[in-house]
Every structure is written in structure tokens, then in C-alpha cells.
Design a protein around this motif. Structure first.
Motif, PDB file in Angstrom:
ATOM      1  N   PRO A   1       0.834  -1.215   0.000  1.00 29.19           N
ATOM      2  CA  PRO A   1       0.000   0.000   0.000  1.00 29.19           C
ATOM      3  C   PRO A   1       0.865   1.260   0.000  1.00 29.19           C
ATOM      4  CG  PRO A   1      -0.750  -1.577   1.654  1.00 29.19           C
ATOM      5  CD  PRO A   1       0.564  -2.064   1.179  1.00 29.19           C
ATOM      6  N   LEU A   2       0.407   2.261  -0.719  1.00 28.44           N
ATOM      7  CA  LEU A   2       1.150   3.513  -0.806  1.00 28.44           C
ATOM      8  C   LEU A   2       0.812   4.481   0.317  1.00 28.44           C
ATOM      9  CD1 LEU A   2       0.989   4.131  -4.676  1.00 28.44           C
ATOM     10  CD2 LEU A   2       2.836   3.116  -3.333  1.00 28.44           C
ATOM     11  N   SER A   3      -0.307   4.294   0.996  1.00 21.42           N
ATOM     12  CA  SER A   3      -0.694   5.193   2.082  1.00 21.42           C
ATOM     13  C   SER A   3      -1.452   4.398   3.136  1.00 21.42           C
ATOM     14  CB  SER A   3      -1.560   6.351   1.553  1.00 21.42           C
ATOM     15  OG  SER A   3      -2.726   5.846   0.933  1.00 21.42           O
ATOM     16  N   ASP A   4      -1.543   4.964   4.315  1.00 22.03           N
ATOM     17  CA  ASP A   4      -2.239   4.260   5.394  1.00 22.03           C
ATOM     18  C   ASP A   4      -3.723   4.625   5.403  1.00 22.03           C
ATOM     19  OD1 ASP A   4      -2.160   6.840   6.266  1.00 22.03           O
ATOM     20  OD2 ASP A   4      -0.795   6.494   7.916  1.00 22.03           O
ATOM     21  N   GLY A   5      -4.451   3.999   6.304  1.00 20.05           N
ATOM     22  CA  GLY A   5      -5.894   4.205   6.382  1.00 20.05           C
ATOM     23  C   GLY A   5      -6.656   3.004   5.854  1.00 20.05           C
ATOM     24  N   GLU A   6      -7.946   3.168   5.736  1.00 13.54           N
ATOM     25  CA  GLU A   6      -8.793   2.111   5.200  1.00 13.54           C
ATOM     26  C   GLU A   6      -8.701   2.130   3.667  1.00 13.54           C
ATOM     27  OE1 GLU A   6     -10.256  -0.129   7.061  1.00 13.54           O
ATOM     28  OE2 GLU A   6      -9.507   0.879   8.858  1.00 13.54           O
ATOM     29  N   GLN A   7      -8.244   1.013   3.098  1.00  9.41           N
ATOM     30  CA  GLN A   7      -8.048   0.922   1.661  1.00  9.41           C
ATOM     31  C   GLN A   7      -8.914  -0.205   1.092  1.00  9.41           C
ATOM     32  OE1 GLN A   7      -6.231   3.100   0.054  1.00  9.41           O
ATOM     33  NE2 GLN A   7      -5.250   4.089   1.820  1.00  9.41           N
ATOM     34  N   VAL A   8      -9.154  -0.123  -0.211  1.00 10.95           N
ATOM     35  CA  VAL A   8      -9.948  -1.141  -0.897  1.00 10.95           C
ATOM     36  C   VAL A   8      -9.137  -1.655  -2.085  1.00 10.95           C
ATOM     37  CG1 VAL A   8     -12.042  -1.632  -2.212  1.00 10.95           C
ATOM     38  CG2 VAL A   8     -12.149  -0.153  -0.195  1.00 10.95           C
ATOM     39  N   ILE A   9      -8.960  -2.972  -2.126  1.00 14.12           N
ATOM     40  CA  ILE A   9      -8.381  -3.590  -3.311  1.00 14.12           C
ATOM     41  C   ILE A   9      -9.496  -3.694  -4.338  1.00 14.12           C
ATOM     42  CG2 ILE A   9      -7.282  -5.637  -4.249  1.00 14.12           C
ATOM     43  CD1 ILE A   9      -6.109  -6.179  -1.527  1.00 14.12           C
ATOM     44  N   PRO A  10      -9.406  -2.970  -5.452  1.00 17.15           N
ATOM     45  CA  PRO A  10     -10.539  -2.886  -6.383  1.00 17.15           C
ATOM     46  C   PRO A  10     -10.771  -4.203  -7.130  1.00 17.15           C
ATOM     47  CG  PRO A  10      -8.640  -1.806  -7.327  1.00 17.15           C
ATOM     48  CD  PRO A  10      -8.240  -2.187  -5.933  1.00 17.15           C
ATOM     49  N   SER A  11     -11.925  -4.279  -7.756  1.00 20.85           N
ATOM     50  CA  SER A  11     -12.253  -5.426  -8.597  1.00 20.85           C
ATOM     51  C   SER A  11     -11.399  -5.397  -9.857  1.00 20.85           C
ATOM     52  CB  SER A  11     -13.737  -5.388  -8.964  1.00 20.85           C
ATOM     53  OG  SER A  11     -14.053  -6.413  -9.887  1.00 20.85           O
ATOM     54  N   LEU A  12     -10.856  -6.560 -10.241  1.00 18.70           N
ATOM     55  CA  LEU A  12      -9.984  -6.665 -11.411  1.00 18.70           C
ATOM     56  C   LEU A  12     -10.651  -7.476 -12.506  1.00 18.70           C
ATOM     57  CD1 LEU A  12      -6.573  -7.381  -9.620  1.00 18.70           C
ATOM     58  CD2 LEU A  12      -7.538  -5.170 -10.272  1.00 18.70           C
ATOM     59  N   GLN A  13     -10.459  -7.050 -13.747  1.00 17.65           N
ATOM     60  CA  GLN A  13     -11.028  -7.735 -14.902  1.00 17.65           C
ATOM     61  C   GLN A  13     -10.093  -8.853 -15.353  1.00 17.65           C
ATOM     62  OE1 GLN A  13     -14.035  -6.627 -16.366  1.00 17.65           O
ATOM     63  NE2 GLN A  13     -14.033  -8.468 -17.641  1.00 17.65           N
TER      64      GLN A  13
ATOM     65  N   GLY B   1     -10.496 -11.451 -18.346  1.00 21.36           N
ATOM     66  CA  GLY B   1     -11.301 -11.924 -19.463  1.00 21.36           C
ATOM     67  C   GLY B   1     -12.725 -11.410 -19.344  1.00 21.36           C
ATOM     68  N   GLN B   2     -13.664 -12.333 -19.259  1.00 23.16           N
ATOM     69  CA  GLN B   2     -15.068 -11.972 -19.118  1.00 23.16           C
ATOM     70  C   GLN B   2     -15.508 -11.931 -17.664  1.00 23.16           C
ATOM     71  OE1 GLN B   2     -16.838 -11.031 -21.749  1.00 23.16           O
ATOM     72  NE2 GLN B   2     -15.019 -11.420 -23.032  1.00 23.16           N
ATOM     73  N   GLU B   3     -14.597 -12.168 -16.760  1.00 27.30           N
ATOM     74  CA  GLU B   3     -14.945 -12.236 -15.339  1.00 27.30           C
ATOM     75  C   GLU B   3     -14.275 -11.108 -14.575  1.00 27.30           C
ATOM     76  OE1 GLU B   3     -13.505 -16.049 -14.340  1.00 27.30           O
ATOM     77  OE2 GLU B   3     -15.072 -17.162 -15.377  1.00 27.30           O
ATOM     78  N   ARG B   4     -14.754 -10.892 -13.354  1.00 27.97           N
ATOM     79  CA  ARG B   4     -14.207  -9.866 -12.486  1.00 27.97           C
ATOM     80  C   ARG B   4     -14.032 -10.445 -11.092  1.00 27.97           C
ATOM     81  NH1 ARG B   4     -14.054  -4.806 -14.626  1.00 27.97           N
ATOM     82  NH2 ARG B   4     -13.490  -4.011 -12.556  1.00 27.97           N
ATOM     83  N   SER B   5     -12.965  -9.988 -10.420  1.00 27.53           N
ATOM     84  CA  SER B   5     -12.753 -10.382  -9.032  1.00 27.53           C
ATOM     85  C   SER B   5     -13.587  -9.495  -8.121  1.00 27.53           C
ATOM     86  CB  SER B   5     -11.268 -10.275  -8.679  1.00 27.53           C
ATOM     87  OG  SER B   5     -10.855  -8.913  -8.734  1.00 27.53           O
ATOM     88  N   THR B   6     -13.684  -9.879  -6.882  1.00 25.05           N
ATOM     89  CA  THR B   6     -14.455  -9.100  -5.911  1.00 25.05           C
ATOM     90  C   THR B   6     -13.544  -8.106  -5.204  1.00 25.05           C
ATOM     91  OG1 THR B   6     -14.075 -10.811  -4.257  1.00 25.05           O
ATOM     92  CG2 THR B   6     -16.097 -10.942  -5.539  1.00 25.05           C
ATOM     93  N   GLU B   7     -14.124  -7.020  -4.712  1.00 20.80           N
ATOM     94  CA  GLU B   7     -13.364  -6.043  -3.935  1.00 20.80           C
ATOM     95  C   GLU B   7     -13.058  -6.592  -2.543  1.00 20.80           C
ATOM     96  OE1 GLU B   7     -15.637  -2.495  -3.813  1.00 20.80           O
ATOM     97  OE2 GLU B   7     -15.193  -1.909  -5.883  1.00 20.80           O
ATOM     98  N   ILE B   8     -11.918  -6.165  -1.988  1.00 26.62           N
ATOM     99  CA  ILE B   8     -11.536  -6.589  -0.636  1.00 26.62           C
ATOM    100  C   ILE B   8     -11.085  -5.362   0.129  1.00 26.62           C
ATOM    101  CG2 ILE B   8      -9.954  -7.992   0.738  1.00 26.62           C
ATOM    102  CD1 ILE B   8      -9.823  -9.985  -1.469  1.00 26.62           C
ATOM    103  N   ALA B   9     -11.628  -5.167   1.323  1.00 22.90           N
ATOM    104  CA  ALA B   9     -11.249  -4.044   2.178  1.00 22.90           C
ATOM    105  C   ALA B   9     -10.100  -4.470   3.089  1.00 22.90           C
ATOM    106  CB  ALA B   9     -12.436  -3.583   3.013  1.00 22.90           C
ATOM    107  N   ILE B  10      -9.102  -3.608   3.203  1.00 23.32           N
ATOM    108  CA  ILE B  10      -7.971  -3.860   4.098  1.00 23.32           C
ATOM    109  C   ILE B  10      -7.735  -2.622   4.939  1.00 23.32           C
ATOM    110  CG2 ILE B  10      -6.860  -5.492   2.525  1.00 23.32           C
ATOM    111  CD1 ILE B  10      -4.914  -3.255   1.779  1.00 23.32           C
ATOM    112  N   SER B  11      -7.001  -2.814   6.035  1.00 25.27           N
ATOM    113  CA  SER B  11      -6.671  -1.713   6.927  1.00 25.27           C
ATOM    114  C   SER B  11      -5.150  -1.556   6.955  1.00 25.27           C
ATOM    115  CB  SER B  11      -7.201  -1.991   8.342  1.00 25.27           C
ATOM    116  OG  SER B  11      -6.847  -0.939   9.217  1.00 25.27           O
ATOM    117  N   VAL B  12      -4.694  -0.344   6.642  1.00 26.86           N
ATOM    118  CA  VAL B  12      -3.253  -0.056   6.614  1.00 26.86           C
ATOM    119  C   VAL B  12      -2.940   0.885   7.773  1.00 26.86           C
ATOM    120  CG1 VAL B  12      -1.325   0.804   5.242  1.00 26.86           C
ATOM    121  CG2 VAL B  12      -3.276  -0.268   4.101  1.00 26.86           C
ATOM    122  N   LEU B  13      -2.183   0.377   8.743  1.00 24.74           N
ATOM    123  CA  LEU B  13      -1.839   1.157   9.925  1.00 24.74           C
ATOM    124  C   LEU B  13      -0.573   1.964   9.680  1.00 24.74           C
ATOM    125  CD1 LEU B  13      -2.484  -1.578  12.651  1.00 24.74           C
ATOM    126  CD2 LEU B  13      -4.074   0.149  11.771  1.00 24.74           C
TER     127      LEU B  13
END
Length: 552
Positions: free
Chosen positions: A91-103, A105-117
Motif C-alpha cells: 500500500p502507498l498510504s495508510d488508512g482504510e483501503q480497498v483492493i478494487p475489482s480486477l477484470q 477476461g469476461q470475469e471480475r474479481s471481488t473487492e476486498i477491504a484492508i486496513s493499513v496502519l
């Protein structure tokens, strides 16, 4: 709405969930400290080779590396193939971050929330902050234009530095910056603790007047627990003062010492027309060799003088740069008598005493003598009595015959002497050319040795940025090619498959996303093999020349 319509509507609602069910996303931990890395795993059952689109990650994460794994699972009567992508993120900065959904092919991953102290909350970081810090030391804040300042970057550490520890070079558009010697280590007591200090020194030469800024110097290293530590200095300000005085030759040389020397001792009786080689050296402490002036032009040389060769040498020590300019001048006197060699005056500024001084090479007088006397045909004086009005015809014939023989011998002697003089002159010219060739070879060998030592230091320190620069510098010296300005041209010149792979690996660490620290030992070994082969070919060539000379 009929029952059939409800079923169709429900199926349409479930289609996106069915598609997303083919992709699973997880992280190895949901809470990290800033500077630490985490692993994002994306698993899909797509059989094609489509790579995830990682662009949505770039604004908030540094992508350290990626790895693809094909997973096969066997059950009763069926085989399931899946593709697993593992991404190393920081992570480039601290705080509450979200790993965005990634494309994918025809599918997408789900978002994941993480906490950066914050990194300061990491207990390992707080201990690191006490056990590792960076200090800069500039020996003076104000110097004259083109004068030398010494910058020392000191890394204090209680534990040995990791292999991936790097210290970037200071950068400035208005300064000539040269690294001094290799890094040195010593111990120093700070706050009652015995620290090891790794010190790197640089010589700074301002090429512009006014306030000059030196960019921040950054030290990076990975500590235990995969915690990235970055230590950055504050930008430095250096004041470059204008020259203290001006002279007619427009020479400004601020140095701690400067001297001019002449290899020509008192010479008398030089034969007319014989060449005389004069070596003049200008030595300065605290100046780069590139700014030392031409002695030949300052000396007001006569038309019978010729500049044969110029050699520039630099020696780096912890106290700064020591430079030498050596000029070889050929003198030739065409007139008998005295040939005056005018004095050479070089004004310079003593930065220690803050005074203007002049380095002087006194005037010299060389006495030119007549060359070796050429043999002349002896004259035959005939003594004849006044009273003898005639002589024997035999006596006259013998007299004429003697004169002819003597004249013939004189012509043969003169011809032989002329050939000998021409041969001696050719041999001297060949010897002079050979001597000049040897000096050029020696200068090239010294430059190649210095650049190879700098490359060895960069490889041993596993510093890819410095190794790239030193590799190009070494290639220019080794192949004597100033047009070799990038790694692509270097590979073409080397024409070596191993070098191609190692340079590709170096570029991956410089511009790619490799998470492993670069190791320079293999590149250094390959360069040493190239040097060994070149030296072996040179020795074989010398042996062949000796055999040929012997046969001849």
C-alpha cells in the motif's frame, strides 16, 4: 406475472452471481503496517492465458511482483483445471483501503477491504528507527564556482545492512558530482550505543552561480518481517560564489594546491633539426581534470613546436579529487644558436588561504649546435715544378685514374651516409609513433581499470541503478567507443548470450516488477571472463609478434 416469467426473471438475477462464482479472491492478511507487503490471490477456472488487468491497483498500491500457478484437482471421473494469480502488493498510504475489482477476461474479481496502519505504530519500525538512521554532512555551505565541496552520506546501523540496501546518488542539474573511493565503515558511539557507520563520500563542483539545490538522498532496505524502511534526507542548499578575480586569459582555477612541472632539464648542444620531446604536467587538488587549461596554448609556442599527446588523470580519495594534465610537446630547432622557451604562467585561486597565486614555469634556453659534419671529398693538390713544362703521359694517366677513384669513393660514401641518415630519421619517427601508441594504450588501460573497479563496487553492493551506469562507462573504455550510450548497444558490442540474459535481468530489476533483490555477482563474473579473453588474445598477439621478429 406468471410462474414461468418469475423463474426466467430469477435466472437473470442469478447469472452475474454464477459468473462471479467462477472467480475467488483472498488476501493473506487484512491488516498491514505501511511499508509492509501483502499477497493477493485470484483464482479462476478460465483455461485461456488472459492476464488480469492490474491498472486499477496502480493509484493505491505498488505492484512488487506477480506469479501464475496452474492448479489441477482430480475427483471421481473428472478433472478440474484452475489458474491462480498471486500478486505482491504494498500500500502507498495508510488508512482504510480497498483492493478494487480486477477484470480477467469476461470475469471480475471481488473487492476486498484492508486496513493499513501507520508505520510508526509498528513495533519493529520503532526499534528500527532507533537502530537505523541517515545523516548528511557537507564540509562547507558556500564555495566558489567550479570549486570542490565534499558531501558525506552516513548510514548509522546497529545490525548489518541487508543485501538489498541501496543509497541513491545525489542529483542536481547545476553540479558535477563524482563519487569518491569505495564505501568505508567505522564505529561511532551515539546515545551511548556503539553504531556501525557506512559512509559514502561525493565531490561536488558547481557549474553555475547562485543558490543550488541538491535533491534528497534516499536509503532503502528491507528489515526482518519484510518491512520496507526508507530514510530520506532533506534537500541541501549550496551557495556558489562568482570568481574572486578575472585575468586576461579568462582562467579561473579554485584549488587547494596547484603546481606545474617540466621534465626538460638544462639541455645544451642539441643538434640542429633533431626533435626534442618536452613533457609538462599540471597537477591540482580539488579540481576535475576536465577544467585544467591547455599549457601548450598558454606557452606561446613557436611554429617549430607541435603538441603530440594530452593525458588527463584523476585520483579519487576521501579528501577529494586530485587531477593531472600531462602534455607532450615536440620541439625542433632549425637555426644554430639559442632557442628560447617562453615562461608559462597559470593564475589560480588558493581556496585554503583565500588568495590569488600564480604557478610559473620559468623561461628556458636551449642551445642548438651544428649537426654532425658530413664527409667531404678530399682534394688532391698536385705539386708541380714551375720549370716542368711537360710530363710523362703515364704519370698523367695514373693521376687522372687516382682522381677518378677518389671521386667515386667519395660519391659512394656520401650516398651511404645519406641512406644512413634517412634510415635513422625513419627509425626515430617510427619509435616516436610507437611510444605515442604505447602511451595511448596505457591511458586506455588505466581508464578501463578505473571503470572496471567502479563496476565491481556497484555489482558487489548489488546496486542495479549504479551498475547500469558503470557498465556503460566500462564498455566505452573497454571497446574505446564513446557512442556506446545504452545497454542495447552494450549487448551488441559484447555479442555474448550470457551477457544478454544478465542485462535483461538487470533491466527487469530496474524497470520491471521483480520482488527479489538484484544480485550482481553473475554479471561481474561474465564481465571478468570477457576481460580475461581480451587479455589472453592480447598476450597471444604479443607472442606472435615476438616470434615473427625472431624469424625476421
Amino acid at each position: 406475472m406468471s410462474v414461468l416469467q418469475k423463474i426466467v426473471f430469477i435466472c437473470f438475477l442469478l447469472i452475474p452471481q454464477i459468473l462471479l462464482a467462477d472467480v475467488t479472491t483472498k488476501v493473506d492478511r487484512n491488516t498491514v503496517y505501511q511499508g509492509q507487503k501483502l499477497t493477493l490471490t485470484i483464482e479462476t477456472d478460465q483455461a485461456d492465458e488472459i492476464r488480469p488487468d492490474l491498472r486499477p491497483l496502480q493509484p493505491a498500491f505498488n505492484i512488487l511482483g506477480s506469479r501464475k500457478v496452474n492448479v489441477s484437482s482430480h475427483s471421481t471421473g473428472s478433472v478440474t483445471n484452475k489458474t491462480r494469480w498471486q500478486l505482491q502488493l504494498r500500500p502507498l498510504s495508510d488508512g482504510e483501503q480497498v483492493i478494487p475489482s480486477l477484470q480477467i477476461g469476461q470475469e471480475r474479481s471481488t473487492e476486498i477491504a484492508i486496513s493499513v496502519l501507520p508505520a510508526e505504530d509498528n513495533p519493529n519500525f520503532s526499534s528500527t528507527g532507533r537502530s537505523l538512521f541517515l545523516e548528511l554532512e557537507l564540509n562547507q555551505d558556500e564555495i566558489y564556482l567550479n570549486a570542490q565541496a565534499i558531501l558525506k552520506a552516513k548510514v548509522f546501523h546497529l545490525r548489518p545492512l541487508p543485501l538489498d540496501a541501496t543509497l541513491n546518488l545525489p542529483q542536481s542539474d547545476d553540479l558535477l558530482i563524482k563519487m569518491l573511493e569505495e564505501q568505508k565503515q567505522y564505529t561511532e558511539i551515539v546515545r551511548g550505543q556503539n553504531f556501525t557507520v557506512t559512509e559514502t563520500s561525493y565531490a561536488l563542483f558547481p557549474n553555475k552561480e547562485g543558490l543550488l539545490e541538491i535533491d534528497s538522498i534516499t536509503f532503502t532496505a528491507t528489515q526482518p518481517g519484510e518491512t520496507l524502511v526508507e530514510l530520506s534526507s532533506e534537500p541541501l542548499i549550496l551557495v556558489a560564489k562568482p570568481p574572486a578575480y578575472k585575468n586576461s586569459n579568462n582562467i579561473w582555477l579554485p584549488a587547494s594546491s596547484l603546481a606545474i612541472n617540466d621534465s626538460l632539464a638544462e639541455v645544451t648542444g642539441i643538434p640542429r633539426g633533431e626533435p626534442l620531446i618536452r613533457k609538462i604536467s599540471l597537477e591540482a587538488d580539488g579540481l576535475p581534470a576536465s577544467v585544467l587549461p591547455s599549457i601548450f596554448e598558454l606557452g606561446g609556442q613557436q611554429s617549430s613546436s607541435q603538441l603530440l599527446n594530452v593525458t588527463l588523470e584523476e585520483t579519487q580519495t576521501e579528501h577529494g579529487i586530485s587531477s593531472t594534465r600531462i602534455e607532450e610537446i615536440q620541439l625542433r630547432a632549425d637555426q644554430i644558436g639559442e632557442m628560447s622557451l617562453p615562461a608559462v604562467d597559470i593564475p589560480w585561486w588558493n581556496t585554503g588561504s583565500e588568495t590569488g597565486q600564480t604557478a610559473t614555469l620559468p623561461e628556458k634556453v636551449v642551445k642548438i649546435a651544428e649537426g654532425p659534419a658530413k664527409a667531404s671529398a678530399p682534394t688532391q693538390h698536385s705539386s708541380m715544378q714551375n720549370g716542368n713544362t711537360g710530363g710523362s703521359s703515364n704519370l698523367l694517366i695514373w693521376l687522372l685514374t687516382g682522381i677518378s677513384i677518389i671521386s667515386t669513393l667519395g660519391c659512394i660514401y656520401s650516398f651511404s651516409k645519406l641512406r644512413s641518415i634517412q634510415k635513422d630519421s625513419q627509425e626515430k619517427e617510427q619509435a616516436l609513433e610507437f611510444e605515442q601508441h604505447l602511451r595511448q594504450q596505457a591511458t586506455s588501460a588505466i581508464a578501463e581499470k578505473n571503470t572496471f573497479q567502479a563496476l565491481s563496487m556497484a555489482c558487489n553492493q548489488n546496486n542495479p541503478e549504479i551498475a547500469q551506469l558503470r557498465l556503460i562507462e566500462w564498455g566505452q573504455s573497454f571497446w574505446n567507443d564513446s557512442n556506446l550510450i545504452n545497454l542495447e548497444l552494450f549487448c551488441e558490442k559484447a555479442n555474448n548470450q550470457t551477457i544478454n540474459f544478465l542485462v535483461l535481468d538487470l533491466e527487469q530489476h530496474l524497470y520491471g516488477s521483480s520482488s527479489e533483490p538484484w544480485q550482481g555477482d553473475l554479471l561481474l563474473e561474465a564481465i571478468e571472463r570477457i576481460r580475461f579473453r581480451q587479455q589472453r588474445q592480447f598476450l597471444d598477439l604479443e607472442e606472435g609478434d615476438e616470434k615473427f621478429s625472431y624469424i625476421t
